[in-house]
Scaffold this active site. Structure first.
Site, mmCIF file in Angstrom:
data_model
loop_
_atom_site.group_PDB
_atom_site.id
_atom_site.type_symbol
_atom_site.label_atom_id
_atom_site.label_comp_id
_atom_site.label_asym_id
_atom_site.label_seq_id
_atom_site.Cartn_x
_atom_site.Cartn_y
_atom_site.Cartn_z
ATOM 1 N N ARG A 58 0.866 -1.171 0.000
ATOM 2 C CA ARG A 58 0.000 0.000 0.000
ATOM 3 C C ARG A 58 0.902 1.219 0.000
ATOM 4 O O ARG A 58 2.113 1.121 0.109
ATOM 5 C CB ARG A 58 -0.980 0.002 1.178
ATOM 6 C CG ARG A 58 -0.563 -0.653 2.510
ATOM 7 C CD ARG A 58 0.590 -0.011 3.191
ATOM 8 N NE ARG A 58 0.375 1.417 3.314
ATOM 9 C CZ ARG A 58 1.351 2.278 3.523
ATOM 10 N NH1 ARG A 58 2.599 1.876 3.614
ATOM 11 N NH2 ARG A 58 1.110 3.563 3.637
ATOM 12 N N GLY A 59 0.278 2.378 -0.239
ATOM 13 C CA GLY A 59 1.040 3.603 -0.445
ATOM 14 C C GLY A 59 1.073 3.906 -1.928
ATOM 15 O O GLY A 59 1.428 3.031 -2.724
ATOM 16 N N ALA A 60 0.739 5.130 -2.306
ATOM 17 C CA ALA A 60 0.557 5.427 -3.729
ATOM 18 C C ALA A 60 1.733 5.002 -4.612
ATOM 19 O O ALA A 60 1.557 4.231 -5.560
ATOM 20 C CB ALA A 60 0.234 6.916 -3.894
ATOM 21 N N ARG A 100 -7.615 -0.576 -6.893
ATOM 22 C CA ARG A 100 -7.992 0.476 -5.930
ATOM 23 C C ARG A 100 -8.193 1.768 -6.724
ATOM 24 O O ARG A 100 -7.515 1.985 -7.728
ATOM 25 C CB ARG A 100 -6.927 0.689 -4.836
ATOM 26 C CG ARG A 100 -6.743 -0.480 -3.883
ATOM 27 C CD ARG A 100 -5.731 -0.173 -2.771
ATOM 28 N NE ARG A 100 -6.300 0.681 -1.717
ATOM 29 C CZ ARG A 100 -5.568 1.231 -0.747
ATOM 30 N NH1 ARG A 100 -4.252 1.060 -0.735
ATOM 31 N NH2 ARG A 100 -6.131 1.973 0.197
ATOM 32 N N ASP A 250 -2.323 10.617 -1.829
ATOM 33 C CA ASP A 250 -2.616 9.630 -2.874
ATOM 34 C C ASP A 250 -2.994 10.290 -4.182
ATOM 35 O O ASP A 250 -2.945 9.658 -5.241
ATOM 36 C CB ASP A 250 -3.728 8.699 -2.388
ATOM 37 C CG ASP A 250 -3.256 7.908 -1.180
ATOM 38 O OD1 ASP A 250 -3.303 8.458 -0.054
ATOM 39 O OD2 ASP A 250 -2.786 6.778 -1.363
ATOM 40 N N ASN A 260 -5.918 12.059 0.909
ATOM 41 C CA ASN A 260 -4.991 11.300 1.732
ATOM 42 C C ASN A 260 -5.774 10.453 2.715
ATOM 43 O O ASN A 260 -7.006 10.515 2.785
ATOM 44 C CB ASN A 260 -3.998 12.222 2.456
ATOM 45 C CG ASN A 260 -2.779 11.462 2.961
ATOM 46 O OD1 ASN A 260 -2.183 10.673 2.226
ATOM 47 N ND2 ASN A 260 -2.427 11.670 4.217
ATOM 48 N N LYS A 261 -5.058 9.646 3.475
ATOM 49 C CA LYS A 261 -5.689 8.739 4.420
ATOM 50 C C LYS A 261 -6.743 9.428 5.278
ATOM 51 O O LYS A 261 -6.528 10.566 5.731
ATOM 52 C CB LYS A 261 -4.608 8.136 5.330
ATOM 53 C CG LYS A 261 -5.083 7.111 6.307
ATOM 54 C CD LYS A 261 -5.868 5.963 5.682
ATOM 55 C CE LYS A 261 -5.160 5.405 4.485
ATOM 56 N NZ LYS A 261 -6.024 4.651 3.557
#
Ligand SMILES: CSC[C@H]1O[C@H](OP(=O)(O)O)[C@H](O)[C@@H]1O
Length: 359
Positions: A58-60, A100, A250, A260-261
């Site tokens: 995970r993580g862009a 995603r 992201d 973002n998160k």
């Protein structure tokens, strides 16, 4: 495999989020951190799709790099004419794009792989040679991300002074990228340069990327990090312990709105209320000029069990309604500056973000 790292090996070196190895994608299963360090061997696009969807990776930037390798895996054994080969690459890219919806790096990386495949398909080469060249493109995407992140760290570090308290949310570190990270990159560089920063990491419910990943990464590297619950961010700001906030993202819309998160928007509002600068760190590949505003960014909604039964412990009654957006939007007026590999960008973002791509 335990997490006892060899002495003098920082987490950045020891725990790569992913690497191409023995004709497959070796991928750190981040769902198991910080208790276990397990690398999975992925050999198909389906393996990669599942790894992205289930947050094994995970993580862009890391998602984009993984998807790039996923396209290569899809044609690894292809033997036929180049037009059929090209059709295969495009089929696998389209499939991986459904893993995603929010992180634009996924689509940026897949678009780059499709463009390279089109170039290769017009060359006078075999399909296996084309596949080898496509792998080189994926390797280049990963290598470029490492260098990009180091530059982001250098620019971001100019925003901090020795002794500052800096709050971050979620994980935008080496585990979210090829290496170093974006928002966490300045912390690693500060350590190397003897600049003392005190990092406060939000645990970041519901998937706890801050507790499980950021606190782990920074602790292993020797960075002064304090873990707090998300609902403590305002309190530590009110005590004067925070002089800056830096987060990853992201997707940045053309007007500077930031996805973002989930929880990032709340931190940004708190920062503004306390007169604390709120910085966003990202590579140019996360800036999406084709998306006009934050309202146009698709926000992923994930299964309610992440909220009600995270990590196997049920903490809410069965059947209760649950809303679980994985991201939120921080309007550009809350963003003090956006730190990229080309430098620090400030408002007016609609004008100044575009200039990044002119140079
Ligand atoms: C450097 S991108 C990190 C970014 O990605 C995280 O989301 P997720 O863990 O769901 O992939 C979060 O939004 C981070 O800021």
């Amino acid at each position: 495999m335990s997490n006892e790292l060899q002495p003098n090996v920082s987490v950045r070196e020891a725990l790569q989020s992913l690497r191409w190895e023995n004709d497959a994608l070796s991928l750190l299963d981040q769902r198991l951190l910080p208790e276990q360090t397990v690398y999975l061997r992925l050999t198909t696009p389906q393996d990669v799709w599942e790894a992205i969807r289930e947050l094994k990776v995970r993580g862009a930037p890391a998602i984009g790099i993984a998807a790039a390798y996923g396209v290569v895996l899809g044609v690894a054994d292809f033997d036929g004419n180049l037009s059929a080969w090209l059709a295969e690459t495009e089929k696998h890219a389209a499939y991986l794009a459904t893993s995603r919806p929010t992180a634009v790096n996924l689509f940026w990386a897949l678009d780059r792989m499709k463009a390279r495949a089109r170039d290769l398909a017009s060359a006078d080469i075999s399909s296996s040679a084309a596949t080898a060249a496509l792998l080189d493109e994926a390797l280049l995407i990963q290598a470029e991300d490492e260098e990009t992140n180091r530059r982001i760290g250098e620019h971001a570090l100019t925003l901090f002074e020795d002794g500052m308290g800096v709050l971050t949310h979620c994980n935008a570190g080496g585990l979210a990228t090829a290496k170093y990270g974006t928002a966490l990159a300045p912390f690693y560089l500060a350590l190397e340069q003897g600049i003392s920063l005190k990092v406060f990491a939000d645990e970041t419910r519901p998937v706890l990327q801050g507790a499980r990943l950021t606190a782990f990464e920074l602790q292993q590297a020797g960075v002064d990090v304090t873990l707090i619950c998300d609902n403590m961010a305002g309190h530590v700001m009110s005590k004067g312990w925070i002089q800056a906030v830096i987060v990853g993202t992201d997707r940045v819309a053309a007007n500077g709105d930031v996805a973002n998160k989930i929880g990032t928007y709340s931190v940004a509002v708190l920062a503004k209320a306390h007169g604390i600068p709120f910085y966003v760190a990202c590579p140019l590949s996360t800036i999406d000029l084709s998306t006009p505003t934050g309202a146009d960014i698709p926000i992923e909604e994930r299964h309610g069990d992440e909220v009600a039964a995270g990590f196997g412990k049920r903490t809410a009654p069965h059947g209760v309604a649950i809303y679980n957006p994985a991201f939120d939007i921080t309007p550009n007026e809350y963003v003090t500056a956006i730190v990229t590999e080309k430098g620090i960008v400030r408002a007016p973002y609609a004008e100044n973000l575009g200039k990044l791509f002119d140079r």
